[in-house]
Enzyme design. Structure first.
Site, PDB file in Angstrom:
ATOM      1  N   ASP A   1      28.755  11.705  -9.462  1.00 41.21           N
ATOM      2  CA  ASP A   1      28.197  12.189  -8.315  1.00 41.21           C
ATOM      3  C   ASP A   1      29.304  13.348  -8.484  1.00 41.21           C
ATOM      4  O   ASP A   1      30.368  13.049  -7.703  1.00 41.21           O
ATOM      5  CB  ASP A   1      28.264  11.043  -7.257  1.00 41.21           C
ATOM      6  CG  ASP A   1      28.414  11.505  -5.436  1.00 41.21           C
ATOM      7  OD1 ASP A   1      27.963  12.910  -5.674  1.00 41.21           O
ATOM      8  OD2 ASP A   1      28.482  11.148  -4.691  1.00 41.21           O
ATOM      9  N   SER A   2      29.512  14.442  -8.686  1.00 39.14           N
ATOM     10  CA  SER A   2      30.040  15.563  -9.280  1.00 39.14           C
ATOM     11  C   SER A   2      29.572  16.102  -8.616  1.00 39.14           C
ATOM     12  O   SER A   2      28.910  16.977  -7.721  1.00 39.14           O
ATOM     13  CB  SER A   2      29.866  16.086 -11.165  1.00 39.14           C
ATOM     14  OG  SER A   2      28.497  16.554 -11.117  1.00 39.14           O
TER      15      SER A   2
ATOM     16  N   PRO B   1      37.492  20.201 -12.046  1.00 49.78           N
ATOM     17  CA  PRO B   1      37.874  19.088 -12.459  1.00 49.78           C
ATOM     18  C   PRO B   1      36.446  18.384 -12.699  1.00 49.78           C
ATOM     19  O   PRO B   1      36.285  17.156 -13.804  1.00 49.78           O
ATOM     20  CB  PRO B   1      38.423  18.381 -11.386  1.00 49.78           C
ATOM     21  CG  PRO B   1      38.365  19.271 -10.567  1.00 49.78           C
ATOM     22  CD  PRO B   1      37.937  20.425 -10.277  1.00 49.78           C
TER      23      PRO B   1
END
Length: 277
Positions: A155-156, A162
């Site tokens: 779940d980026s 980052p």
């Protein structure tokens, strides 16, 4: 005077929402963070100027990234979420009684803290006894845990900052090792209108690693391009071969057994992106 939040995306797209008030703005160790209350979509979380989730339409994204893999697996008991510090995915996972353990690997502690403080309608599952919150590098966590999880959900954020390392073949190979013998990974893989080349690249990566690779779609109005893709990699279970009559009824707003099946029917241009060699 009207105030507006404007997301500048891909250098040639802008998306604006009328702002009622700004609840918090801060610079974390990893990114710029803001929580804003908007006229149309309620409270929203913004990271590095990019909208991450809204109170009004978050259910679409979180239901589809969670329920499709969990109902594809025969008996999901352990789930790892990489990213997802807002808690939306956890909220949906907790609707599955078979799940005994949920690990959230979130690199930015401030995302979790702000979600708990300002987005309680989304984040309330973070304090559940089944949930372990690991603040740190999700890539490192995956590398250190082998054959441990039934489901891994990536779940980026977008592939900048980052989150860049979450869009590499080395990471997806590590996830394969982190999964049990019948494990499943699902990753959010962006909009085909904006990131077609990236989607094609990720599809090729998944196909090199996972015996079953299946993309699926939904509509998320506040995400750029609106049409959104997820990519599933499965060691054993085919998400299109499940018996939808056996899917138990849970409280959802978007996901249904019929939607589960329909989500894998792709528009031709999306299918072409995933299947292009």
């Amino acid at each position: 005077m009207d105030l507006w939040f404007t997301e500048n995306h891909a250098n040639n797209i802008k998306y604006s929402l009328k702002v009622n008030k700004t609840l918090n703005v801060e610079k974390t160790d990893y990114q710029d963070l803001a929580v804003i209350e908007t006229e149309q979509y309620g409270r929203i979380l913004v990271l590095d100027g990019i909208l991450q989730t809204t109170e009004k339409d978050e259910f679409v994204y979180h239901e589809m990234i969670v329920h499709v893999p969990l109902f594809t697996h025969k008996n999901p008991r352990s789930v790892l979420i990489v990213g997802g510090g807002d808690g939306g995915a956890i909220k949906e996972i907790l609707k599955h009684n078979s799940v005994e353990r949920i690990v959230l690997a979130e690199i930015d502690r401030k995302v979790v803290e702000n979600a708990k403080k300002y987005l309680q309608n989304i984040s309330y599952g973070l304090d559940n006894d089944k949930v372990e919150i690991m603040i740190g590098d999700g890539i490192k966590y995956v590398n250190e845990h082998k054959n441990e999880f039934d489901i891994v959900i990536v779940d980026s954020t977008d592939p900048i900052g980052p989150a860049v390392g979450l869009f590499t073949i080395d990471f997806y190979k590590s996830v394969y090792e982190c999964l049990k013998d019948d494990g499943i990974i699902v990753a959010q893989t962006e909009s085909p209108f904006i990131y077609g080349n990236l989607i094609n690249k990720l599809s090729k990566m998944f196909k090199q690693i996972y015996p079953i690779t299946k993309p699926y779609i939904c509509i998320i109005p506040t995400y750029p391009g609106s049409l959104w893709t997820f990519t599933m990699g499965s060691k054993k279970y085919d998400p299109e071969n499940i018996d939808t009559n056996n899917i138990p009824k849970i409280d959802t707003k978007y996901y249904t057994p019929q939607i589960h099946k329909a989500a894998f029917i792709l528009p031709k241009f999306v299918k072409d992106i995933f299947e292009e060699v």
